[in-house]
Design a protein around this motif. Structure first.
Motif, PDB file in Angstrom:
ATOM      1  N   ALA A  26       0.840  -1.192   0.000  1.00 26.45           N
ATOM      2  CA  ALA A  26       0.000   0.000   0.000  1.00 26.45           C
ATOM      3  C   ALA A  26       0.872   1.238   0.000  1.00 26.45           C
ATOM      4  O   ALA A  26       1.912   1.292   0.673  1.00 26.45           O
ATOM      5  N   PHE A  27       0.450   2.211  -0.769  1.00 24.94           N
ATOM      6  CA  PHE A  27       1.083   3.526  -0.724  1.00 24.94           C
ATOM      7  C   PHE A  27       0.012   4.552  -1.014  1.00 24.94           C
ATOM      8  O   PHE A  27      -0.699   4.454  -2.021  1.00 24.94           O
ATOM      9  N   SER A  28      -0.120   5.506  -0.108  1.00 22.75           N
ATOM     10  CA  SER A  28      -1.157   6.526  -0.225  1.00 22.75           C
ATOM     11  C   SER A  28      -2.516   5.845  -0.389  1.00 22.75           C
ATOM     12  O   SER A  28      -2.874   5.001   0.410  1.00 22.75           O
ATOM     13  N   HIS A  29      -3.262   6.130  -1.453  1.00 29.48           N
ATOM     14  CA  HIS A  29      -4.649   5.677  -1.525  1.00 29.48           C
ATOM     15  C   HIS A  29      -4.886   4.420  -2.365  1.00 29.48           C
ATOM     16  O   HIS A  29      -6.011   4.171  -2.800  1.00 29.48           O
ATOM     17  N   THR A 134      -1.626   5.860   3.821  1.00 29.84           N
ATOM     18  CA  THR A 134      -0.534   5.265   4.593  1.00 29.84           C
ATOM     19  C   THR A 134       0.115   6.344   5.437  1.00 29.84           C
ATOM     20  O   THR A 134       0.059   7.534   5.111  1.00 29.84           O
ATOM     21  N   THR A 135       0.735   5.940   6.527  1.00 29.22           N
ATOM     22  CA  THR A 135       1.316   6.859   7.502  1.00 29.22           C
ATOM     23  C   THR A 135       2.185   7.918   6.819  1.00 29.22           C
ATOM     24  O   THR A 135       2.981   7.574   5.950  1.00 29.22           O
ATOM     25  N   PRO A 139      -6.878   8.794   7.849  1.00 28.24           N
ATOM     26  CA  PRO A 139      -7.968   8.120   7.123  1.00 28.24           C
ATOM     27  C   PRO A 139      -8.978   9.120   6.596  1.00 28.24           C
ATOM     28  O   PRO A 139      -9.323  10.095   7.274  1.00 28.24           O
ATOM     29  N   SER A 140      -9.432   8.896   5.363  1.00 26.38           N
ATOM     30  CA  SER A 140     -10.394   9.799   4.732  1.00 26.38           C
ATOM     31  C   SER A 140     -11.502   8.969   4.094  1.00 26.38           C
ATOM     32  O   SER A 140     -11.221   7.960   3.447  1.00 26.38           O
ATOM     33  N   PRO A 141     -12.750   9.368   4.265  1.00 25.00           N
ATOM     34  CA  PRO A 141     -13.866   8.583   3.708  1.00 25.00           C
ATOM     35  C   PRO A 141     -14.046   8.816   2.210  1.00 25.00           C
ATOM     36  O   PRO A 141     -15.102   9.224   1.738  1.00 25.00           O
TER      37      PRO A 141
END
Length: 412
Positions: A26-29, A134-135, A139-141
């Motif tokens: 995972a990276f970003s979204h 990712t850190t 978190p965004s909906p």
């Protein structure tokens, strides 16, 4: 290079593990999932000898990976199915459609000459939305936006385009006339033109243009058609040529000669991202001096990802294939990717996904021996397929998706 955003590489015991790849990166979204073979993770062996059983196992492996990171199958934005026998596609669809409840992701289907394990009939890879980022992203909906237009061919098991955050992922487009539902008349030139017309129609239906494309993967039935395809592409991309990889398909749906897969920039984002916040993000296309010359970009960065064009085992100074076998050629492909990555101030460990095509699938061990030496940290997600031909009669070709922590700048 900024180190604000951290790559998140993960494995689960509930899916097959590999010494040369990570199950999901995972990276970003986005989560990039390694192509899954029909392997039972407990026994380590291929299940069944029929395509339905094997398809179910591939999808169960993907499901296990997806659920291990707190996601569900409906978070998928793109699925790619590689088949030893493309005639099995209807059987695959019967199983495939049971794994999605609310909608179908974008879909690419292609027949290949070989898969990495004897007895495997199918291999499936996935790209998954990652709203939590990712850190240190919070978190965004974020919402997936799935859309179809009547001006391009529609399918009962896929969506034409699925946008999530700053990318649109399109289903691979065949040379189908959307009015008749049939392949267009003519040869490779006419078929390539129709594929690109379909892509253009989809993009225009969501208020985008062809120059928003960052990467094209072009599947051709005959590798000798590459130059003809490039000539048509030049008409559709007169001012900017996205990153590009040619893959030789053993077979394409409907007996087509060409199929085109695309990743598209989506500066407007998806809700609740605000268009005024992100619509001016710039596509950055680059050519590296120390990599073999091409008529298209070596790397195209947009937002938090770089997309690297397919690299052949060509010495950048001589323009010729390097001497030796698969090991030497794999090393040269990786050197070329490394040169491109370093030219944009990144390192090989920024790679999140590597795609490999092999002329002889038996060369995979030789390739793996050199492959691992190019990475110091967690290995990227990976897909390997066997093909009957590669441009320049090479034995191996590779492309890459690379994280881009610093993102790309807004226009002044």
């Amino acid at each position: 290079m900024s180190t604000d955003i951290i790559k998140n590489s993960r494995n689960t015991e509930n899916a097959p593990k590999s010494s040369v790849s990570t199950q999901t990166v995972a990276f970003s979204h986005y989560n990039n999932i390694s192509a899954q073979l029909p392997i039972d993770p407990k026994s380590g062996k291929i299940v069944g000898d029929d395509v339905k059983t094997q398809t179910k196992q591939c999808l169960e492996n993907i499901k296990a990976i997806v659920e291990s990171i707190g996601h569900v199958m409906d978070d998928a934005v793109k699925i790619t199915v590689f088949l030893k026998n493309l005639s099995d596609i209807e059987a695959v669809k019967d199983v495939y459609k049971t794994y999605f409840k609310s909608y179908f992701p974008t879909l690419t289907k292609v027949g290949v000459a070989a898969l990495p394990l004897d007895g495997a009939l199918v291999q499936i890879e996935a790209l998954i939305s990652n709203g939590e980022g990712t850190t240190p992203q919070k978190p965004s909906p974020l919402v997936k936006v799935a859309r179809n237009t009547a001006h391009a061919p529609q399918s009962a098991v896929s969506t034409q385009t699925v946008a999530f955050s700053h990318y649109n992922n399109l289903s691979a487009q065949l040379p189908i006339d959307p009015k008749s539902g049939k392949l267009v008349a003519g040869g490779i030139t006419e078929q390539t033109e129709q594929c690109l017309k379909n892509i253009k129609a989809i993009l225009e239906s969501i208020d985008h243009v062809m120059d928003d494309i960052v990467k094209t993967t072009i599947f051709v039935k005959n590798i000798s058609d590459v130059n003809a395809v490039n000539d048509v592409c030049a008409k559709f991309f007169p001012s900017y040529a996205p990153a590009r990889t040619f893959v030789n398909a053993a077979a394409l749906p409907m007996g087509a000669l060409v199929q085109i897969d695309t990743a598209v920039s989506h500066g407007d984002g998806t809700p609740p991202q605000l268009p005024e916040d992100s619509s001016k993000i710039v596509i950055e296309a680059s050519i590296a001096e120390n990599a073999p010359k091409t008529t298209y970009a070596h790397t195209v960065a947009f937002s938090h990802y770089n997309h690297i064009s397919g690299q052949l085992p060509v010495d950048a100074k001589t323009g010729k294939l390097v001497a030796g076998g698969a090991k030497e050629q794999a090393e040269q492909c990786l050197k070329n990717i490394k040169a491109i990555v370093e030219s944009v101030d990144h390192v090989m460990d920024d790679a999140v996904k590597i795609n490999i095509q092999l002329k002889h699938i038996a060369d995979i061990d030789a390739v793996n021996a050199v492959y691992k030496t190019f990475f110091k940290g967690d290995l990227p997600a990976r897909t390997v397929v066997g093909v009957s031909a590669i441009p320049m009669d090479a034995l191996v070709q590779m492309d890459a998706v690379v994280s881009n922590c610093e993102s790309t700048p807004p226009k002044a």
